[in-house]
Design a protein around this motif. Sequence first.
Motif, PDB file in Angstrom:
ATOM      1  N   ASP A 267       0.845  -1.196   0.000  1.00  8.14           N
ATOM      2  CA  ASP A 267       0.000   0.000   0.000  1.00  8.14           C
ATOM      3  C   ASP A 267       0.880   1.245   0.000  1.00  8.14           C
ATOM      4  O   ASP A 267       1.356   1.683   1.042  1.00  8.14           O
ATOM      5  CB  ASP A 267      -0.921  -0.017   1.235  1.00  8.14           C
ATOM      6  CG  ASP A 267      -1.855   1.189   1.265  1.00  8.14           C
ATOM      7  OD1 ASP A 267      -1.931   1.915   0.255  1.00  8.14           O
ATOM      8  OD2 ASP A 267      -2.515   1.391   2.309  1.00  8.14           O
ATOM      9  N   LYS A 274       1.588   7.959   0.337  1.00  9.26           N
ATOM     10  CA  LYS A 274       2.000   8.033   1.730  1.00  9.26           C
ATOM     11  C   LYS A 274       3.383   8.671   1.843  1.00  9.26           C
ATOM     12  O   LYS A 274       4.169   8.594   0.902  1.00  9.26           O
ATOM     13  CB  LYS A 274       2.103   6.608   2.311  1.00  9.26           C
ATOM     14  CG  LYS A 274       0.781   5.919   2.558  1.00  9.26           C
ATOM     15  CD  LYS A 274       1.008   4.523   3.131  1.00  9.26           C
ATOM     16  CE  LYS A 274      -0.296   3.791   3.334  1.00  9.26           C
ATOM     17  NZ  LYS A 274      -1.191   4.400   4.327  1.00  9.26           N
ATOM     18  N   ASN A 317      -1.609  -1.394  -4.236  1.00 11.21           N
ATOM     19  CA  ASN A 317      -2.088  -0.005  -4.370  1.00 11.21           C
ATOM     20  C   ASN A 317      -0.922   0.892  -4.765  1.00 11.21           C
ATOM     21  O   ASN A 317      -0.119   1.267  -3.901  1.00 11.21           O
ATOM     22  CB  ASN A 317      -2.725   0.450  -3.049  1.00 11.21           C
ATOM     23  CG  ASN A 317      -3.431   1.795  -3.150  1.00 11.21           C
ATOM     24  OD1 ASN A 317      -3.851   2.207  -4.245  1.00 11.21           O
ATOM     25  ND2 ASN A 317      -3.568   2.483  -2.026  1.00 11.21           N
ATOM     26  N   ASP A 344      -5.768   6.395  -0.746  1.00 13.38           N
ATOM     27  CA  ASP A 344      -5.135   5.620   0.326  1.00 13.38           C
ATOM     28  C   ASP A 344      -6.176   4.909   1.199  1.00 13.38           C
ATOM     29  O   ASP A 344      -5.824   4.095   2.038  1.00 13.38           O
ATOM     30  CB  ASP A 344      -4.253   6.543   1.175  1.00 13.38           C
ATOM     31  CG  ASP A 344      -3.253   5.773   2.026  1.00 13.38           C
ATOM     32  OD1 ASP A 344      -3.101   4.552   1.813  1.00 13.38           O
ATOM     33  OD2 ASP A 344      -2.611   6.406   2.886  1.00 13.38           O
ATOM     34  N   ALA A 345      -7.439   5.226   0.997  1.00 18.07           N
ATOM     35  CA  ALA A 345      -8.487   4.479   1.715  1.00 18.07           C
ATOM     36  C   ALA A 345      -8.956   3.369   0.779  1.00 18.07           C
ATOM     37  O   ALA A 345     -10.104   3.347   0.318  1.00 18.07           O
ATOM     38  CB  ALA A 345      -9.624   5.413   2.112  1.00 18.07           C
ATOM     39  N   GLU A 346      -8.018   2.459   0.470  1.00 19.67           N
ATOM     40  CA  GLU A 346      -8.250   1.448  -0.573  1.00 19.67           C
ATOM     41  C   GLU A 346      -8.777   0.128  -0.034  1.00 19.67           C
ATOM     42  O   GLU A 346      -9.459  -0.612  -0.744  1.00 19.67           O
ATOM     43  CB  GLU A 346      -6.943   1.207  -1.351  1.00 19.67           C
ATOM     44  CG  GLU A 346      -5.954   0.215  -0.710  1.00 19.67           C
ATOM     45  CD  GLU A 346      -5.402   0.649   0.645  1.00 19.67           C
ATOM     46  OE1 GLU A 346      -5.457   1.857   0.941  1.00 19.67           O
ATOM     47  OE2 GLU A 346      -4.944  -0.219   1.408  1.00 19.67           O
TER      48      GLU A 346
HETATM   49 MN    MN Z   1      -4.077   2.860   2.355  1.00 15.77          MN
END
Ligand code: MN
Length: 498
Positions: A267, A274, A317, A344-346
């Motif tokens: 991620d 990030k 991701n 990022d809210a995957e």
């Molecule tokens: Mn994430």
Amino acid sequence: MSDSITIGFVPLSAAAKSVLVLFTDESLKFGSASAKILGGTAETVKRAASAARFKGKAGAALDILAPAGLKAERLIVIGTGKAGALKAEDYIKLGGQISGRLKNAPAVTVVAELAGGAFKPADVAAVASGIRLRAYTFDRYKTKKKDDDDTPKLAVSIAVSDVSAAKKAFAPVDQVTDGVIVARDLVNEPPNVLYPEEFAKRAAQLRKLGVQVEIFDKKAMTKLGMGALLGVAQGSVREGRMVVMRWNGGKKGDKPVGFVGKGVCFDTGGISIKPAGGMEEMKGDMAGAACVVGLMHALAARKAKVNAIGAIGLVENMPDGNAQRPGDIVKTMSGQTIEIINTDAEGRLVLADVLYYVAKTYKPQFMVDLATLTGAILVALGTEHAGLFSNNDELSERLRLAGLATGETVWRMPLGAAYDKLIDSKFADMKNTGPRYGGSITAAQLLQRFVNETPWAHIDIAGTGMGAPSSDINTSFGTGYGVRLLDRLVADYYEAKK
Ligand code: MN
Ligand code: BES
Ligand code: ZN
């Protein structure tokens, strides 16, 4: 690597090997077999205890050169606290405390008794499991042996009052321990090795245990309409996969129990990328999926009398020219649409499609999903409890009790309409993030929109599944959290009794 250890059971009267491990509580008395082994050396051991200020407290140990007259070279006395205070869930930690001290010990005898009597078979099994779990290391990628690595195989003999009862009790516990190690290995693997396709291949190894494994590639998921999962996957050159594992150990026609795992093999955050610091830990963002594979291993290996479905959504991701953007709207398999606010809210996007697929295809008695879903759960609960969210009080209570019994504890968090409306979107049916505060709850609310009436629990393991501090039973990055918890849930409440 994981199995540099062998465990056997011998009668209480067996001779001590090079390392002798005994237990004592705060009375500082020994059980009768231990006292017999110590014989005339008991007085010297007493003096050593007093010199070392060893009082038998839980977590303390006396670790000394064996007094002359003992067959062993080294004596370890493990403290267990107040007399009679040991609970069933403590024995696994005792095992961990033992193997934490056994580096370089070739042959060990553990005498499984206290002054109050010999350990029960189930407690012996827990000690043995703790010994294995603590001894686990992930060193597949180290090419240089350390200088003090001169004992590749550690042989532990546990001296018990009833050898055959101990063996019988340990067999299923050993298989669940294998499941925990399967999960840890998956979490610890580097992301260049363990990408979705490779993860699916490893899950397919469960076929050897009689698990039916079905692998869905991009084409198959496109056909199912899994636009949310595929939206996350599209930013990576590695294709996504969904894997569905089925263990049919129950009666034909019995409704299955369902387990779903988040399997984000890496991620980066995607376009909402990030920060660099610590990003390597995001190889563990598939800990939920790893747990489901470890659990299916455990259930199949011990031939659990239950029908169980394990389903995992595997993606990477990544930021890329083809990655999804904030503002994109994706269509889920359920038909509901989601506006992407933050790429990022995957995890919730992946789970939305897999949860819906499992509910619709298998109509399970319940579904439990595990996911390293939010950093916010670490803020709320630290690394001691996983966050539990559920639409069903009975399932929640069972999970809470299974947590206490295994030490893999959960703490229930709220759900409700006031939180749910925070993810309503201007442009789509919902958006993938809410406000900053309550981030773990709004994530769970999104999942709930995909389970309909199915009794369901979501366990946020961002703080417990990976990167947790070392404990009595784990020193590696991947914890294997959830395997023992969910195996216990199944064993205590959903398995046909023999
Ligand atoms: Mn994430
Ligand atoms: N995989 C992360 C959550 C995570 C954080 C797991 C720390 C383990 C340790 C998840 O995909 C994520 O990035 N969540 C975001 C959500 C936010 C964008 C709403 C988070 O927690 O910051
Ligand atoms: Zn994630």
